[in-house]
Design a protein around this motif. Structure first.
Motif, PDB file in Angstrom:
ATOM      1  N   ILE A   3       0.817  -1.212   0.000  1.00 49.94           N
ATOM      2  CA  ILE A   3       0.000   0.000   0.000  1.00 49.94           C
ATOM      3  C   ILE A   3       0.853   1.264   0.000  1.00 49.94           C
ATOM      4  O   ILE A   3       0.570   2.215  -0.740  1.00 49.94           O
ATOM      5  N   ALA A   4       1.910   1.309   0.787  1.00 48.13           N
ATOM      6  CA  ALA A   4       2.739   2.519   0.885  1.00 48.13           C
ATOM      7  C   ALA A   4       3.354   2.903  -0.463  1.00 48.13           C
ATOM      8  O   ALA A   4       3.665   4.069  -0.694  1.00 48.13           O
ATOM      9  N   GLU A   5       3.501   1.937  -1.366  1.00 53.75           N
ATOM     10  CA  GLU A   5       4.074   2.227  -2.685  1.00 53.75           C
ATOM     11  C   GLU A   5       3.131   3.025  -3.583  1.00 53.75           C
ATOM     12  O   GLU A   5       3.532   3.454  -4.665  1.00 53.75           O
ATOM     13  N   LEU A   6       1.894   3.249  -3.159  1.00 61.20           N
ATOM     14  CA  LEU A   6       1.003   4.150  -3.902  1.00 61.20           C
ATOM     15  C   LEU A   6       1.477   5.598  -3.811  1.00 61.20           C
ATOM     16  O   LEU A   6       1.118   6.432  -4.633  1.00 61.20           O
ATOM     17  N   THR A   7       2.272   5.895  -2.796  1.00 56.50           N
ATOM     18  CA  THR A   7       2.763   7.254  -2.589  1.00 56.50           C
ATOM     19  C   THR A   7       3.530   7.727  -3.815  1.00 56.50           C
ATOM     20  O   THR A   7       4.401   7.022  -4.321  1.00 56.50           O
ATOM     21  N   GLY A   8       3.198   8.920  -4.273  1.00 52.55           N
ATOM     22  CA  GLY A   8       3.905   9.485  -5.420  1.00 52.55           C
ATOM     23  C   GLY A   8       3.085  10.540  -6.127  1.00 52.55           C
ATOM     24  O   GLY A   8       1.964  10.866  -5.732  1.00 52.55           O
ATOM     25  N   THR A   9       3.652  11.077  -7.187  1.00 49.18           N
ATOM     26  CA  THR A   9       2.999  12.056  -8.043  1.00 49.18           C
ATOM     27  C   THR A   9       2.693  11.387  -9.371  1.00 49.18           C
ATOM     28  O   THR A   9       3.564  10.744  -9.961  1.00 49.18           O
ATOM     29  N   TYR A  10       1.455  11.537  -9.822  1.00 55.68           N
ATOM     30  CA  TYR A  10       0.968  10.872 -11.016  1.00 55.68           C
ATOM     31  C   TYR A  10       0.417  11.886 -12.023  1.00 55.68           C
ATOM     32  O   TYR A  10      -0.116  12.935 -11.634  1.00 55.68           O
ATOM     33  N   THR A  11       0.505  11.552 -13.294  1.00 52.60           N
ATOM     34  CA  THR A  11      -0.266  12.259 -14.313  1.00 52.60           C
ATOM     35  C   THR A  11      -1.586  11.519 -14.408  1.00 52.60           C
ATOM     36  O   THR A  11      -1.628  10.333 -14.757  1.00 52.60           O
ATOM     37  N   TYR A  12      -2.663  12.211 -14.051  1.00 55.85           N
ATOM     38  CA  TYR A  12      -4.008  11.639 -14.002  1.00 55.85           C
ATOM     39  C   TYR A  12      -4.741  12.014 -15.287  1.00 55.85           C
ATOM     40  O   TYR A  12      -4.759  13.181 -15.680  1.00 55.85           O
ATOM     41  N   ARG A  13      -5.326  11.023 -15.933  1.00 57.52           N
ATOM     42  CA  ARG A  13      -6.138  11.263 -17.124  1.00 57.52           C
ATOM     43  C   ARG A  13      -7.436  10.485 -16.993  1.00 57.52           C
ATOM     44  O   ARG A  13      -7.417   9.290 -16.697  1.00 57.52           O
ATOM     45  N   SER A  14      -8.550  11.161 -17.235  1.00 64.28           N
ATOM     46  CA  SER A  14      -9.834  10.461 -17.234  1.00 64.28           C
ATOM     47  C   SER A  14     -10.492  10.617 -18.603  1.00 64.28           C
ATOM     48  O   SER A  14     -10.266  11.607 -19.312  1.00 64.28           O
ATOM     49  N   PHE A  15     -11.290   9.607 -18.940  1.00 64.17           N
ATOM     50  CA  PHE A  15     -11.850   9.478 -20.278  1.00 64.17           C
ATOM     51  C   PHE A  15     -13.340   9.200 -20.201  1.00 64.17           C
ATOM     52  O   PHE A  15     -13.783   8.376 -19.394  1.00 64.17           O
ATOM     53  N   LEU A  16     -14.105   9.860 -21.076  1.00 66.45           N
ATOM     54  CA  LEU A  16     -15.526   9.566 -21.196  1.00 66.45           C
ATOM     55  C   LEU A  16     -15.685   8.141 -21.724  1.00 66.45           C
ATOM     56  O   LEU A  16     -14.911   7.694 -22.569  1.00 66.45           O
ATOM     57  N   ASN A  17     -16.685   7.449 -21.231  1.00 62.30           N
ATOM     58  CA  ASN A  17     -16.902   6.050 -21.604  1.00 62.30           C
ATOM     59  C   ASN A  17     -17.785   5.962 -22.848  1.00 62.30           C
ATOM     60  O   ASN A  17     -18.918   5.485 -22.796  1.00 62.30           O
ATOM     61  N   ARG A  18     -17.254   6.422 -23.964  1.00 66.67           N
ATOM     62  CA  ARG A  18     -17.975   6.360 -25.241  1.00 66.67           C
ATOM     63  C   ARG A  18     -17.598   5.061 -25.952  1.00 66.67           C
ATOM     64  O   ARG A  18     -16.424   4.827 -26.205  1.00 66.67           O
ATOM     65  N   PRO A  19     -18.562   4.225 -26.293  1.00 65.14           N
ATOM     66  CA  PRO A  19     -18.242   2.932 -26.894  1.00 65.14           C
ATOM     67  C   PRO A  19     -17.887   2.999 -28.379  1.00 65.14           C
ATOM     68  O   PRO A  19     -17.231   2.095 -28.894  1.00 65.14           O
TER      69      PRO A  19
END
Length: 146
Positions: A3-19
């Motif tokens: 769990i502790a390895e989740l620590t960090g800085t991420y580039t977060y990208r989210s996407f619309l769920n268009r099929p």
């Protein structure tokens, strides 16, 4: 992964769920932000999802709080709420995700989180009203892996 390895800085990208297939990948874009997480061995997760950051100013961000499990893969839930007195104070989102597999023979692989996000409350008003219930998929790629 622990769990502790989740620590960090991420580039977060989210996407619309268009099929349907799209010719312009930007038609799937929901958000691209910076996610900063800190995770404790007991499963507590805290951080911020930064929308913008001007030098010398307090970043426009949502406070992220949640829990992670030590199962394999590591799974987590997060709640994101806009900071009080900020332009996004009325933002409220819920996240459910996992840490994706790290391939033993992978080359240049980075820690990647994947999951879904739910807009849990309306925000904005008038023509810019964003209604609760919108969902998207997300990927967050860690920036600080070796």
């Amino acid at each position: 992964m622990n769990i502790a390895e989740l620590t960090g800085t991420y580039t977060y990208r989210s996407f619309l769920n268009r099929p349907e297939p799209v010719e312009d990948f930007n038609k799937l874009r929901f958000a691209q932000l910076e996610l900063r997480l800190g995770a404790e061995p007991d499963g507590a997760v805290n951080g911020v999802l930064v929308f913008s950051e001007e030098p010398g100013a307090e970043p426009i961000a949502m406070e992220m709080t949640g829990r992670a499990s030590g199962s394999s893969p590591v799974a987590f839930t997060l709640t994101g709420k806009g900071r009080p007195n900020s332009p996004i104070a009325d933002f409220h989102y819920e996240y459910d995700g996992i840490a994706l597999r790290h391939w033993e023979a992978g080359i240049g692989q980075r820690t990647t989180l994947a999951g879904t996000v739910l807009r849990a409350a309306d925000h904005g008003s008038g023509s810019s009203l964003a209604k609760a219930g919108q969902t998207a998929s997300f990927l967050a790629v860690r920036r600080d892996d070796a």
